[in-house]
Motif scaffolding. Sequence first.
Motif, PDB file in Angstrom:
ATOM      1  N   ALA A   1       0.826  -1.210   0.000  1.00 52.73           N
ATOM      2  CA  ALA A   1       0.000   0.000   0.000  1.00 52.73           C
ATOM      3  C   ALA A   1       0.860   1.260   0.000  1.00 52.73           C
ATOM      4  O   ALA A   1       0.530   2.250  -0.666  1.00 52.73           O
ATOM      5  CB  ALA A   1      -0.928  -0.007   1.209  1.00 52.73           C
ATOM      6  N   ASP A   2       1.975   1.236   0.745  1.00 54.03           N
ATOM      7  CA  ASP A   2       2.884   2.385   0.777  1.00 54.03           C
ATOM      8  C   ASP A   2       3.429   2.685  -0.612  1.00 54.03           C
ATOM      9  O   ASP A   2       3.461   3.841  -1.059  1.00 54.03           O
ATOM     10  CB  ASP A   2       4.060   2.122   1.721  1.00 54.03           C
ATOM     11  N   VAL A   3       3.880   1.633  -1.305  1.00 55.85           N
ATOM     12  CA  VAL A   3       4.465   1.808  -2.632  1.00 55.85           C
ATOM     13  C   VAL A   3       3.417   2.311  -3.615  1.00 55.85           C
ATOM     14  O   VAL A   3       3.678   3.216  -4.416  1.00 55.85           O
ATOM     15  CB  VAL A   3       5.090   0.489  -3.124  1.00 55.85           C
ATOM     16  N   ALA A   4       2.219   1.722  -3.550  1.00 49.15           N
ATOM     17  CA  ALA A   4       1.151   2.161  -4.450  1.00 49.15           C
ATOM     18  C   ALA A   4       0.840   3.635  -4.246  1.00 49.15           C
ATOM     19  O   ALA A   4       0.670   4.395  -5.207  1.00 49.15           O
ATOM     20  CB  ALA A   4      -0.098   1.309  -4.218  1.00 49.15           C
ATOM     21  N   ARG A   5       0.784   4.050  -2.992  1.00 42.22           N
ATOM     22  CA  ARG A   5       0.474   5.445  -2.680  1.00 42.22           C
ATOM     23  C   ARG A   5       1.607   6.368  -3.144  1.00 42.22           C
ATOM     24  O   ARG A   5       1.366   7.431  -3.726  1.00 42.22           O
ATOM     25  CB  ARG A   5       0.238   5.589  -1.178  1.00 42.22           C
ATOM     26  N   ALA A   6       2.859   5.982  -2.900  1.00 41.17           N
ATOM     27  CA  ALA A   6       4.005   6.832  -3.244  1.00 41.17           C
ATOM     28  C   ALA A   6       4.196   6.971  -4.747  1.00 41.17           C
ATOM     29  O   ALA A   6       4.719   7.982  -5.220  1.00 41.17           O
ATOM     30  CB  ALA A   6       5.275   6.273  -2.608  1.00 41.17           C
ATOM     31  N   THR A   7       3.784   5.955  -5.499  1.00 42.94           N
ATOM     32  CA  THR A   7       4.006   5.956  -6.953  1.00 42.94           C
ATOM     33  C   THR A   7       2.753   6.313  -7.749  1.00 42.94           C
ATOM     34  O   THR A   7       2.810   6.385  -8.981  1.00 42.94           O
ATOM     35  CB  THR A   7       4.499   4.577  -7.416  1.00 42.94           C
ATOM     36  N   ASP A   8       1.644   6.474  -7.051  1.00 48.57           N
ATOM     37  CA  ASP A   8       0.364   6.773  -7.706  1.00 48.57           C
ATOM     38  C   ASP A   8      -0.040   5.652  -8.664  1.00 48.57           C
ATOM     39  O   ASP A   8      -0.614   5.893  -9.735  1.00 48.57           O
ATOM     40  CB  ASP A   8       0.441   8.112  -8.451  1.00 48.57           C
TER      41      ASP A   8
END
Length: 253
Positions: free
Chosen positions: A28-35
């Motif tokens: 979830a962190d990666v998805a949020r940071a990379t849009d």
Amino acid sequence: MTDSVRAFERGLRVIRSFTADTSLQTLADVARATDLNRATARRFLLTLEELGYVRRVGDLFTLTPRVLDLGYAYVSSFGVPQLAQPYLEQLSEQLHEAASVGVLDGAEVVYVARVPAKRVMTVSIGLGTRFPAYRTSLGRALLAWLPDDEVERLWDVSDKQQPTSRTVADLDSLRQRLRAVRRLGYALVDQELEIGVRSVAAPVRDATGRPVAAINLSTHVSRTTKQDLQQRFAPALLRTAGQIEHALSSRPS
């Protein structure tokens, strides 16, 4: 942008989402940071894991040391960092201060070679460290030789936070400092990056005379005056830049 190029760009975005503050991330962190949506982020993370650039720790992901190969590929192909390293070591040993090589990457300067000081410095700098170019001696030693419109463009996209009361606050002031760099042949920055830190830098030019990198010495105000930088450090720095330039021009083509 084609699908293949877009996929490559997204993969790089996933790698760059890992920072000193986010070295361990959930999906979830990666998805949020990379849009990216979670399914897409998951595919990129699993691909990077299969290639050895990412590993999983429970529900968390982190980069592996293999990512350094990407940076080393640049260092090897560019040539200047490896070639400059022995000269940096000699310069650092002579003046007992940290010596570095930096290159411009857009509006930032990136450290690509470094010999740390044996003394304690408050600024933590390693290979790959980035700063807004206009705040640093390395950056100014390179910005000074760009056309005025390019300097203005880079200023417009720069991070303009003021880390100290001495930091350049407007484009006219920066241009004034860059004129001094062109006149002197080196850049001197006094406590604009961090209070207590002074540095001096000079460009390294290729055979055509184009600056391709810069070298600097950084020190603390408690042990080095501005006069020291001008009278002792700058001449030694300019000599070293000349030695590196000669070595560059002497490389087999």
